[in-house]
Design a protein around this motif. Structure first.
Motif, PDB file in Angstrom:
ATOM      1  N   THR B 287      17.213  16.071  50.735  1.00 28.25           N
ATOM      2  CA  THR B 287      16.039  16.092  51.636  1.00 28.25           C
ATOM      3  C   THR B 287      15.018  15.037  51.721  1.00 28.25           C
ATOM      4  O   THR B 287      14.382  14.887  52.802  1.00 28.25           O
ATOM      5  CB  THR B 287      15.400  17.440  51.213  1.00 28.25           C
ATOM      6  OG1 THR B 287      14.908  17.529  50.102  1.00 28.25           O
ATOM      7  CG2 THR B 287      16.169  18.778  51.746  1.00 28.25           C
ATOM      8  N   ALA B 346       6.845  19.200  49.991  1.00 30.12           N
ATOM      9  CA  ALA B 346       6.940  20.839  49.562  1.00 30.12           C
ATOM     10  C   ALA B 346       8.355  21.012  48.946  1.00 30.12           C
ATOM     11  O   ALA B 346       8.375  21.606  47.827  1.00 30.12           O
ATOM     12  CB  ALA B 346       6.890  21.445  50.720  1.00 30.12           C
ATOM     13  N   ALA B 347       9.363  20.101  49.569  1.00 23.80           N
ATOM     14  CA  ALA B 347      10.861  20.309  48.925  1.00 23.80           C
ATOM     15  C   ALA B 347      10.664  19.798  47.588  1.00 23.80           C
ATOM     16  O   ALA B 347      11.256  20.080  46.521  1.00 23.80           O
ATOM     17  CB  ALA B 347      11.759  19.520  49.695  1.00 23.80           C
ATOM     18  N   ARG B 351      11.204  21.254  43.122  1.00 28.55           N
ATOM     19  CA  ARG B 351      11.757  20.830  42.164  1.00 28.55           C
ATOM     20  C   ARG B 351      11.242  20.867  40.705  1.00 28.55           C
ATOM     21  O   ARG B 351      11.874  20.354  39.784  1.00 28.55           O
ATOM     22  CB  ARG B 351      12.631  19.467  42.459  1.00 28.55           C
ATOM     23  CG  ARG B 351      13.541  19.732  43.643  1.00 28.55           C
ATOM     24  CD  ARG B 351      14.135  18.317  44.359  1.00 28.55           C
ATOM     25  NE  ARG B 351      14.786  18.476  45.440  1.00 28.55           N
ATOM     26  CZ  ARG B 351      15.335  17.742  46.270  1.00 28.55           C
ATOM     27  NH1 ARG B 351      15.141  16.466  45.977  1.00 28.55           N
ATOM     28  NH2 ARG B 351      15.896  18.080  47.121  1.00 28.55           N
ATOM     29  N   LEU B 363       7.092  27.705  48.716  1.00 31.99           N
ATOM     30  CA  LEU B 363       7.512  26.379  48.992  1.00 31.99           C
ATOM     31  C   LEU B 363       8.791  26.359  49.923  1.00 31.99           C
ATOM     32  O   LEU B 363       8.451  25.226  50.739  1.00 31.99           O
ATOM     33  CB  LEU B 363       7.563  25.486  47.757  1.00 31.99           C
ATOM     34  CG  LEU B 363       6.392  25.169  46.845  1.00 31.99           C
ATOM     35  CD1 LEU B 363       7.073  24.768  45.577  1.00 31.99           C
ATOM     36  CD2 LEU B 363       5.257  24.262  47.766  1.00 31.99           C
ATOM     37  N   GLY B 364       9.468  26.987  49.840  1.00 37.24           N
ATOM     38  CA  GLY B 364      10.552  27.134  50.992  1.00 37.24           C
ATOM     39  C   GLY B 364      10.002  27.449  52.102  1.00 37.24           C
ATOM     40  O   GLY B 364      10.526  26.755  53.122  1.00 37.24           O
ATOM     41  N   HIS B 367       8.075  24.466  53.367  1.00 38.07           N
ATOM     42  CA  HIS B 367       9.190  23.420  53.970  1.00 38.07           C
ATOM     43  C   HIS B 367       9.591  23.552  55.354  1.00 38.07           C
ATOM     44  O   HIS B 367       9.508  22.598  56.241  1.00 38.07           O
ATOM     45  CB  HIS B 367      10.153  23.195  52.776  1.00 38.07           C
ATOM     46  CG  HIS B 367      11.214  22.031  53.205  1.00 38.07           C
ATOM     47  ND1 HIS B 367      11.190  20.560  53.199  1.00 38.07           N
ATOM     48  CD2 HIS B 367      12.442  22.487  53.730  1.00 38.07           C
ATOM     49  CE1 HIS B 367      12.294  20.345  53.519  1.00 38.07           C
ATOM     50  NE2 HIS B 367      13.181  21.252  53.945  1.00 38.07           N
TER      51      HIS B 367
END
Lengths: 393, 393
Positions: B287, B346-347, B351, B363-364, B367
């Motif tokens: 991403t 955000a992606a 992680r 966060l998903g 994003h």
């Protein structure tokens, strides 16, 4: 094309042919009752066993279709019918169509969510093409990724279901990039695990819905409904005055209820693309159900009542016209409902205890994606409705 | 209004007043160089200490603004300037503006993401109004929620930064519903933790960017650039033929490069609302960076070159016209870039090892929200550009 036909529910339009009265309503209800009985016979013939699952699902759809239409006719034209009979009949028909609808709804919801996960993963493969790939994807997972106990268990603990769709065993294929870049691949693993988790939860729900539907169809309550529908197929309990009463004012009242409900919708916002209204409260604690969706769901039901009222008034010949005009608006509202419920299912799945962060992340992306589908469906409805208003004015 | 003015970069338009030549370019570059030196003096006066942080940030913005314009002038009108000098100067100016831009970029990105988290939580409070509420929100968390070690630590391990914005200490207020329904409140806790995690990561990045910028401004490399700009403020190294050469064909070439790049963009898709194109690959492993964004970023740079070329050609009097016509398109592309980078942040934050599932879920959602902002910005650009094409044709 639709422009050339007169609006049969508009009381101001010139009557073409005989005025539709209670007799037309009786004919409509008899036809729907006959259709209900035909579908019930088909359902019993195809059975609910391992064979004939396709025919059985088709029979269930036909049962729901006619039950909805009978119920709508009883609602819209209640003043022309025996009121005690109506009040006893309508909840039972709603129970039949509601109970039979659940299994299909879970099937469609799972398929919608898995398709969205594939789209979001940039995969062009359809869910049905990747049977059994979940396990393979899990074997490819980097060693550092935490195990996800909640997403495991490919065999649901419920009894096997004959009507199980092809998407039941759908997995999520990992793109080749995962092997090339294992240190960045955890989000795709997340999508695969999210798919497996949704598959498990929605398949379980569908299995339960199937059992419930089977039990309902074998219950004495359902047999009582079927008996009443069988009577309706030959004898509609009209009031004495119904034979001379024009149906169109009642149908117009159904249309007015729809118009009023639509005018209360935030259509100006919905008509501005990318208003981001549907995802407001996307992270608030009460995502299920989404309160802002309720007026749209209500319009969806009123649109259906309006459509069925037009069917009853205009007869089989007018159906094509009705469908042409209302089909796209109804489709947009169906899409709105489906996306709203799919988003809620993704949010619900994210609350499963002990899921991996990558799974939760994928479910978050999926939830937001479906909420944007909700917004897109509202935009589509607004566009249809604008056209419709221009046409009918 | 813009319609009434002639397009100064269009070679077919009648020349009004004297033809802009290399002398006009020299005047433009001298003015920008003077502006650069003024901003540098301001920056040294306000200092980078605890006092005057507002003035220092303003000075850095002015430095970048003039460095970008000088660099653009050197690029577009290179054939009128000493080529060796140009080739030595441009990378240095790009280094200056790039290095100075990072701190502001991280500040803006954090603010964008925290604002989005508040919007998605249905909170009307702005980030700055809820100082210190993160800790309170964490204390309210239900006992069953897992601790999130990565999101903790309100004090970043980096050195304190004077230019710290108000949003630095911004927390996320839990709505009252959390207390009423603690069993469903974990997603709002997730939003708060996601905000704290982003705050920590982006503040750390900003602190580093600030240190890097300070080091750069004190380096001998920067002093060499400043010396060259000081020479430029009095003496522009024009070629011998430049004094008699019309600037407008070169400016028109810059416009053509922009037009070509725009025509290669998927504008038909971008013009269809809710095309869902920006979130494709939203869950793919790569991403960061998003390959589909690159052509749009390129158009953003070409649009800026075009705008600066028009400034050089038309002089200060024509600037208002240029801004009116290109402002909205440029704003849409800035928004595109900002949303694209915020989505990537955000992606990236998702992680982080050992974050809680609720944090990852938030966060998903965040994003996907920012990727839809990307899509919305493309739509906005397409709308501007359509208008622009109609105007100039």
């Amino acid at each position: 094309m639709a422009q050339q036909h007169l609006d049969p529910t508009d009381p101001r339009s010139r009557p073409v042919g005989p005025v539709p009265t209670g007799d037309a309503l009786a004919g409509y209800l008899r036809a729907q009752a006959t259709e209900f009985l035909r579908a019930l016979r088909l359902h019993r013939e195809t059975g609910s066993g391992a064979n004939g699952s396709e025919g059985s699902a088709e029979a269930a759809r036909a049962l729901r279709r006619s039950a909805r239409r009978i119920s709508a006719g009883l609602h819209t034209f209640q003043s022309l019918l025996d009121s005690d009979w109506c009040e006893a009949m309508r909840p039972e028909l709603a129970w039949v169509s509601g109970t039979l609808a659940m299994e299909h709804a879970y099937t469609a919801r799972l398929e919608r969510l898995l398709t969205a996960l594939h789209r979001l993963s940039g995969s062009t493969a359809l869910p049905g093409q990747t049977v059994g790939a979940v396990a393979a994807g899990r074997a490819d997972a980097p060693a550092g990724t935490r195990a996800d106990p909640a997403a495991g268990g490919s065999a649901a603990p419920a009894a096997p279901v004959p009507q199980r769709a092809a998407s039941r065993d759908a997995g999520l294929r990992n793109p080749p990039a995962t092997a090339a870049a294992p240190e960045r691949g955890n989000l795709t693993v997340g999508a695969a695990k999210a798919g497996a988790l949704l598959d498990r939860q929605l398949t379980l729900a569908r299995t339960r819905a199937h059992s419930t539907a089977l039990q309902a169809l074998g219950s004495s309550r359902f047999h009582a409904v079927a008996d009443k529908v069988a009577v309706l197929a030959s004898e509609v309990p009209l009031t004495r005055a119904a034979g001379g009463t024009d149906l169109r004012p009642l149908a117009a009242a159904a249309q007015d209820r729809l118009t009023d409900a639509v005018s209360a919708l935030p259509l100006v916002t919905a008509g501005s693309p990318y208003n981001a209204a549907a995802l407001v409260h996307g992270l608030s604690p009460d995502t299920v159900p989404h309160p802002q969706d309720a007026p749209w769901h209500q319009v969806r039901l009123l649109l259906r009542l309006h459509r069925y009222a037009r069917e009853a008034v205009s007869g089989p010949k007018g159906n094509a016209v009705v469908d042409l005009r209302l089909l796209s608006a109804g489709r947009a509202l169906n899409r709105h409902r489906d996306a709203s419920e799919a988003a809620a299912a993704a949010a619900q799945a994210a609350r499963t205890p002990r899921i991996a962060p990558a799974t939760a992340y994928a479910l978050g992306v999926l939830h937001a994606d479906q909420r944007h589908e909700v917004e897109a469906a509202r935009f589509a409805f607004q566009q249809c409705w604008q056209k419709e208003t221009v046409r009918t004015s």
